[in-house]
Motif scaffolding. Structure first.
Motif, mmCIF file in Angstrom:
data_model
loop_
_atom_site.group_PDB
_atom_site.id
_atom_site.type_symbol
_atom_site.label_atom_id
_atom_site.label_comp_id
_atom_site.label_asym_id
_atom_site.label_seq_id
_atom_site.Cartn_x
_atom_site.Cartn_y
_atom_site.Cartn_z
ATOM 1 N N TYR A 136 0.932 -0.913 -0.092
ATOM 2 C CA TYR A 136 0.167 0.059 0.417
ATOM 3 C C TYR A 136 0.685 1.290 -0.009
ATOM 4 O O TYR A 136 1.639 1.206 0.554
ATOM 5 C CB TYR A 136 -0.715 0.243 1.406
ATOM 6 C CG TYR A 136 -0.388 -0.045 2.306
ATOM 7 C CD1 TYR A 136 0.234 1.128 3.333
ATOM 8 C CD2 TYR A 136 0.003 -1.766 2.516
ATOM 9 C CE1 TYR A 136 0.938 0.359 4.419
ATOM 10 C CE2 TYR A 136 0.120 -1.656 4.543
ATOM 11 C CZ TYR A 136 1.030 -0.383 4.636
ATOM 12 O OH TYR A 136 1.436 -1.058 6.088
ATOM 13 N N GLY A 137 0.437 2.503 -0.155
ATOM 14 C CA GLY A 137 1.342 3.012 -0.865
ATOM 15 C C GLY A 137 1.867 4.458 0.317
ATOM 16 O O GLY A 137 3.228 4.701 0.468
ATOM 17 N N GLU A 138 1.834 3.977 1.218
ATOM 18 C CA GLU A 138 1.845 4.278 2.415
ATOM 19 C C GLU A 138 3.363 3.456 3.991
ATOM 20 O O GLU A 138 3.792 3.991 4.431
ATOM 21 C CB GLU A 138 1.276 5.344 3.664
ATOM 22 C CG GLU A 138 1.278 4.321 4.391
ATOM 23 C CD GLU A 138 -0.988 4.120 3.656
ATOM 24 O OE1 GLU A 138 -2.129 3.584 4.424
ATOM 25 O OE2 GLU A 138 -0.619 4.247 2.531
ATOM 26 N N ALA A 180 1.227 7.761 9.742
ATOM 27 C CA ALA A 180 0.874 8.686 8.952
ATOM 28 C C ALA A 180 0.059 9.687 9.512
ATOM 29 O O ALA A 180 -0.636 11.070 8.705
ATOM 30 C CB ALA A 180 0.253 8.693 7.804
ATOM 31 N N TRP A 181 -0.929 9.609 10.299
ATOM 32 C CA TRP A 181 -1.820 10.115 11.946
ATOM 33 C C TRP A 181 -1.778 9.791 12.389
ATOM 34 O O TRP A 181 -1.679 9.272 12.963
ATOM 35 C CB TRP A 181 -3.535 10.502 10.672
ATOM 36 C CG TRP A 181 -4.199 9.291 10.798
ATOM 37 C CD1 TRP A 181 -4.781 8.432 11.322
ATOM 38 C CD2 TRP A 181 -3.904 7.840 9.420
ATOM 39 N NE1 TRP A 181 -5.650 7.136 10.928
ATOM 40 C CE2 TRP A 181 -5.057 6.940 10.202
ATOM 41 C CE3 TRP A 181 -3.429 7.796 8.822
ATOM 42 C CZ2 TRP A 181 -4.700 5.524 9.244
ATOM 43 C CZ3 TRP A 181 -3.090 6.589 7.461
ATOM 44 C CH2 TRP A 181 -3.981 5.237 8.148
ATOM 45 N N THR A 237 -2.422 15.177 9.838
ATOM 46 C CA THR A 237 -3.300 14.355 8.795
ATOM 47 C C THR A 237 -2.049 13.936 7.472
ATOM 48 O O THR A 237 -1.495 15.143 6.712
ATOM 49 C CB THR A 237 -4.329 15.492 8.826
ATOM 50 O OG1 THR A 237 -3.847 16.472 7.963
ATOM 51 C CG2 THR A 237 -5.291 15.636 9.688
ATOM 52 N N PRO A 238 -3.260 13.060 6.517
ATOM 53 C CA PRO A 238 -2.376 12.632 5.329
ATOM 54 C C PRO A 238 -2.856 13.182 4.331
ATOM 55 O O PRO A 238 -3.496 13.114 4.217
ATOM 56 C CB PRO A 238 -2.474 11.413 5.971
ATOM 57 C CG PRO A 238 -3.713 10.354 6.068
ATOM 58 C CD PRO A 238 -3.597 11.748 6.929
ATOM 59 N N MET A 239 -1.740 13.010 3.538
ATOM 60 C CA MET A 239 -2.679 13.345 2.138
ATOM 61 C C MET A 239 -3.126 12.355 1.318
ATOM 62 O O MET A 239 -3.440 11.161 1.285
ATOM 63 C CB MET A 239 -0.823 13.533 0.925
ATOM 64 C CG MET A 239 -1.180 13.866 -0.398
ATOM 65 S SD MET A 239 -1.598 15.857 -0.189
ATOM 66 C CE MET A 239 -1.587 16.407 -1.892
ATOM 67 N N PHE A 276 -5.344 3.231 2.698
ATOM 68 C CA PHE A 276 -6.603 4.290 3.316
ATOM 69 C C PHE A 276 -7.264 5.129 2.662
ATOM 70 O O PHE A 276 -7.076 5.313 2.006
ATOM 71 C CB PHE A 276 -6.521 5.404 4.999
ATOM 72 C CG PHE A 276 -5.408 6.608 3.890
ATOM 73 C CD1 PHE A 276 -5.934 6.976 3.821
ATOM 74 C CD2 PHE A 276 -4.174 6.557 4.327
ATOM 75 C CE1 PHE A 276 -4.768 8.211 3.569
ATOM 76 C CE2 PHE A 276 -2.802 7.043 3.653
ATOM 77 C CZ PHE A 276 -3.610 8.668 3.436
ATOM 78 N N ASP A 277 -8.648 5.527 3.552
ATOM 79 C CA ASP A 277 -9.422 5.970 2.706
ATOM 80 C C ASP A 277 -10.188 7.640 3.180
ATOM 81 O O ASP A 277 -9.697 7.577 4.812
ATOM 82 C CB ASP A 277 -10.719 5.638 1.580
ATOM 83 C CG ASP A 277 -11.321 4.646 2.795
ATOM 84 O OD1 ASP A 277 -11.486 4.886 4.376
ATOM 85 O OD2 ASP A 277 -11.907 3.394 2.306
#
Length: 837
Positions: free
Chosen positions: A199-201, A211-212, A225-227, A236-237
């Protein structure tokens, strides 16, 4: 159920009881993901293990990335678990600190325990924001940052993303850590930090953890907070982050001040709303959101968002020049006990810079009151200049005995972040020694001396002119048919009260004008008019945000547009506002394009807000509907006959019928989509240098008539000088050169010194840059450079005739008068240099 009302109770204890109840009620839905339990305790002996005598911490906040809970009176917590859990994270309170703030979830961990120690809560906070470093290399900016932290002792550093790819994240994880910096550093997930993996992160998490997350400092809650998207899909979404935000905000007092960090700006509108899904959203200002800090655009900008009062801060990169040519910089933010922020941009790559700029070249003209004006530019990226003092010595001299006379020393007044000034009556003597001491917060003292003599003149030493556009005309053909002799003598200098970027001076009769910007707080933003002959300030007008690029003069008015799209027309004689127009700019990259006028119509705005305005009334004559979006771009627009030439960085050159607004053609090929250079209109052709090439374009079709490779870099904001068979072209590296128009053969090249800081996009490696348009005055070329020098060279050979060092980048082009020229520097100073008679 209204979640906002459900959790609006005033007491923390009630919230904790309710959260515990909810966990019992709803926890069964999450048991399949594994409950997570642990303790938060006072680690008195700092061994990382809870000993029997060590007490638990009540009300500590812990999260699994979705649920957010508080500990019981014994310091214990229970998280129900969720399907994407990867860490158990402690959200430190303002009164505690610990060696670890997250633990990776593993079947081998039975209890997720966090040891903390108590610390003093001052109520206030100081932190540093850096962004978009995008590097895997150690640069001077790292030493600047380390020195600033060592000297000023901020509470923490936040990197708002785009660490960049696997190698960049690996480098930062080794070199920009709490151990290396001496204070905690928190990382945001940027679009280029989402890379290939499960997954991207994933790789971001391996290097930096969650990431958050959130933490308290002073009286404020800071939220990372994440991009939400990037180079590869995240794991995540909006449901995940929205659910976590709901739980986070329920766990804290609704009235507690909050600041959010993200790689991008959530909104350019008035209300900060995060949409969890089509039915649920979170209005962040309902929870006392004070500020939103971001990067992504590689720009410096500050904006207050409507009635909510939320302030957004965009910070460019301290490692290199910004996409919109924002100077390399980082941001320092002071937060008071009520959570209100105040920021200061720190320009990077500068070490112990000091230059006496008045007196200059050993001569001084008295001001209109008959006094000596002393001016010093002084700056250091790692330490604030606390004070500057000066003394002036005559016949007695500055020696072992006289130096003990403390009555000779006077304090200088700070007029901008770079410039300090003082005034003294000279007495009867004519020969003097000026001594300067600048005291840095680091304990360093910068010491300079300058001998000078009075030239016998007083008061009126400037001259009148008409200079209404960049380069003095709407075509930006930078050639003036007059002759001036070197050397030049600085006759007067004044300061706008902030920094001056590309607002090159304009002149009407006895009025000379420029404008300042303030990307720290948008407070010291002024258009200022000075008496052209004496330098005495006539008036100043405060704008709502900074004016960064070219103003124009039309119909006895100076017309300018600020960063957020407000256009002002001010009567030059009185300084009174005649009309004002909101361009409905309403976009994240600030407005940084230069205006142009034919004396009746003023062209301003960018993309959807590009407008032709009647100069007398401000009435719109047409608005662009042909192209939209894109990055901000620094070139000043050009009038070419019936055409208006506009630009969009990473977009195209656009040619509009300047009377109707109809788009006639555009060019986005052959490197012309990189919009840095100003186009010059000469002999019925358009001329521009871009990237490594010089172009001759047909203004009717936009087609290339002729081009050649220059061997230089052209990403500076300059217009070329086009002569009968020659072109004099400046570059973002290594200086300025003359070429044969037909063959492209280089006749001569004049190299400037390395830039003091960086502005052209992604420049960071000792480039020798110009951002100004050189002006041909008779047989000589006048220009300023990023090295802090103003130069005069011979047009036919490139031979240096004269230069003066201002000690600060010069990003404005000169305005020429019959007997000299006006120019501004980045420290906010305007100067009149008089030619030899």
């Amino acid at each position: 159920m209204d979640l906002n009302k459900r959790w609006s109770g005033s007491g923390k204890t009630k919230k904790i009881d309710l959260i515990s109840f909810c966990l019992l009620l709803y926890g069964i839905n999450f048991f399949s993901y594994g409950q997570l339990e642990g303790k938060v305790f006072i680690d008195q002996n700092n061994n990382g293990i809870r000993d029997a005598s060590e007490e638990g911490v009540h009300n500590a906040v812990v999260s699994d990335g979705y649920h957010v809970v508080r500990t019981d009176p014994q310091g214990a917590f229970l998280l129900p678990g969720w399907e994407k859990q990867r860490f158990v994270t402690l959200y430190p309170s303002a009164g505690h600190k610990g060696e670890k703030r997250f633990i990776a979830i593993s079947p081998e961990v039975n209890s997720y325990d966090f040891g903390v120690r108590t610390k003093e809560n001052k109520g206030t906070t100081k932190f540093v924001q850096i962004s978009d470093t995008e590097t895997f290399e150690y640069g001077d900016w790292v030493d600047n940052l380390k020195k600033y932290i060592r000297v000023h002792k901020p509470d923490f550093v936040v990197h708002t993303g785009d660490i960049c790819y696997r190698s960049g994240m690996d480098w930062h994880a080794k070199n920009l850590t709490e151990k290396e910096l001496g204070v905690p550093i928190y990382y945001c997930l940027g679009n280029h930090d989402l890379i290939k993996g499960d997954y991207g992160e994933q790789f971001f998490e391996e290097k930096f953890g969650p990431a958050w997350y959130a933490f308290e400092q002073g009286n404020t809650l800071f939220v990372i907070t994440p991009m939400m998207g990037g180079d590869f899909p995240p794991g995540f979404d909006h449901e995940d982050i929205g659910g976590w935000l709901q739980n986070l905000l329920m766990a804290y007092d609704k009235e507690q001040p909050k600041m959010f960090f993200n790689h991008d700006l959530l909104t350019n509108g008035d209300s900060f709303v995060f949409n969890k899904n089509k039915k649920e959203s979170i209005v962040l200002e309902d929870y006392n959101l004070k500020a939103w800090l971001y990067g992504h655009w590689h720009i410096n900008m500050v904006k207050t968002h409507g009635k909510s009062g939320v302030v957004s801060y965009s910070t460019a990169t301290l490692a290199k020049g910004g996409i919109d040519h924002s100077p390399s910089s980082f941001r320092v933010v002071d937060v008071d006990k009520k959570g209100n922020p105040k920021s200061q941009l720190i320009w990077s790559h500068l070490e112990r810079e000091i230059q006496i700029v008045s007196p200059q070249k050993n001569k001084l003209t008295l001001n209109a009151e008959g006094n000596i004006e002393v001016s010093v530019n002084v700056y250091d990226s790692g330490a604030v200049v606390d004070s500057v003092r000066y003394s002036i010595w005559g016949k007695e001299g500055f020696n072992w005995e006289s130096s003990l006379d403390l009555t000779k020393w006077r304090s200088m007044t700070k007029t901008s972040d770079w410039n300090w000034r003082g005034t003294v009556s000279p007495g009867e003597e004519k020969e003097f020694l000026l001594v300067i001491d600048a005291f840095l917060r680091s304990g360093e003292i910068l010491h300079r001396k300058e001998k000078f003599s009075l030239d016998g003149n007083r008061g009126t030493n400037g001259s009148q002119a008409e200079w209404f556009n960049l380069a003095g005309n709407k075509e930006h053909h930078p050639v003036v048919d007059m002759h001036q002799r070197t050397p030049y003598t600085m006759k007067w200098t004044a300061n706008v009260g902030s920094n001056i970027y590309m607002s090159s001076p304009v002149v009407q009769g006895n009025h000379v004008l420029s404008a300042g910007f303030d990307d720290s707080n948008a407070e010291n933003c002024f258009i200022v008019c000075w008496d052209a002959t004496s330098g005495k300030e006539k008036w100043r007008y405060k704008t709502k945000n900074g004016v960064k690029n070219q103003m124009v003069i039309a119909e006895e008015k100076v017309i300018a547009t600020d960063m957020i799209g407000n256009t002002y027309a001010i009567d030059i004689a009185s300084g009174k506002l005649v009309w004002e127009r909101d361009l409905k700019y309403n976009r994240a990259p600030g407005f940084i394009t230069g205006l142009v006028t034919d004396g009746k119509i003023v062209y301003t705005g960018f993309a959807e807000s590009l407008l032709a305005l009647d100069a007398n009334s401000g009435k719109p004559l047409w608005r662009n509907t042909s192209w939209s979006g894109g990055e901000g771009t620094t070139p000043t627009m050009t009038i070419a006959g019936d055409m208006l030439i506009a630009s969009r960085h990473w977009g195209a050159i656009y040619a509009h019928n300047r009377y109707t607004g109809e788009l006639m053609w555009s060019r986005d090929d052959d490197g012309l989509r990189f919009r840095d250079g100003v186009l010059s209109y000469r002999d019925n052709y358009l001329w521009v240098a871009e990237q490594d090439k010089f172009y001759k374009l047909d203004p009717k079709t936009g087609k290339t008539v002729h081009s050649f490779i220059t061997g230089m870099q052209h990403t500076g904001t300059s217009a070329p000088i086009v002569l009968k068979d020659k072109a004099i072209i400046s570059g973002s590296h290594p200086g300025i050169a003359s070429f044969d128009l037909h063959s492209g053969k280089k006749d001569w090249e004049f190299q400037v010194d390395p830039a003091l800081f960086y502005t052209p996009s992604y420049f960071s490696d000792q480039q020798q840059s110009l951002e100004t348009t050189p002006i041909l005055v008779g047989k000589n070329v006048i220009f300023g450079a990023m090295d802090g020098n103003v130069y005069v060279i011979k047009a036919d050979t490139g031979q240096l005739l004269w230069k003066t060092n201002l000690g600060v980048p010069v990003i404005t082009s000169a305005a020429i008068t019959p007997d000299g020229f006006y120019v501004c520097d980045f420290a906010g100073n305007i100067y009149f240099f008089k030619a030899d008679q």
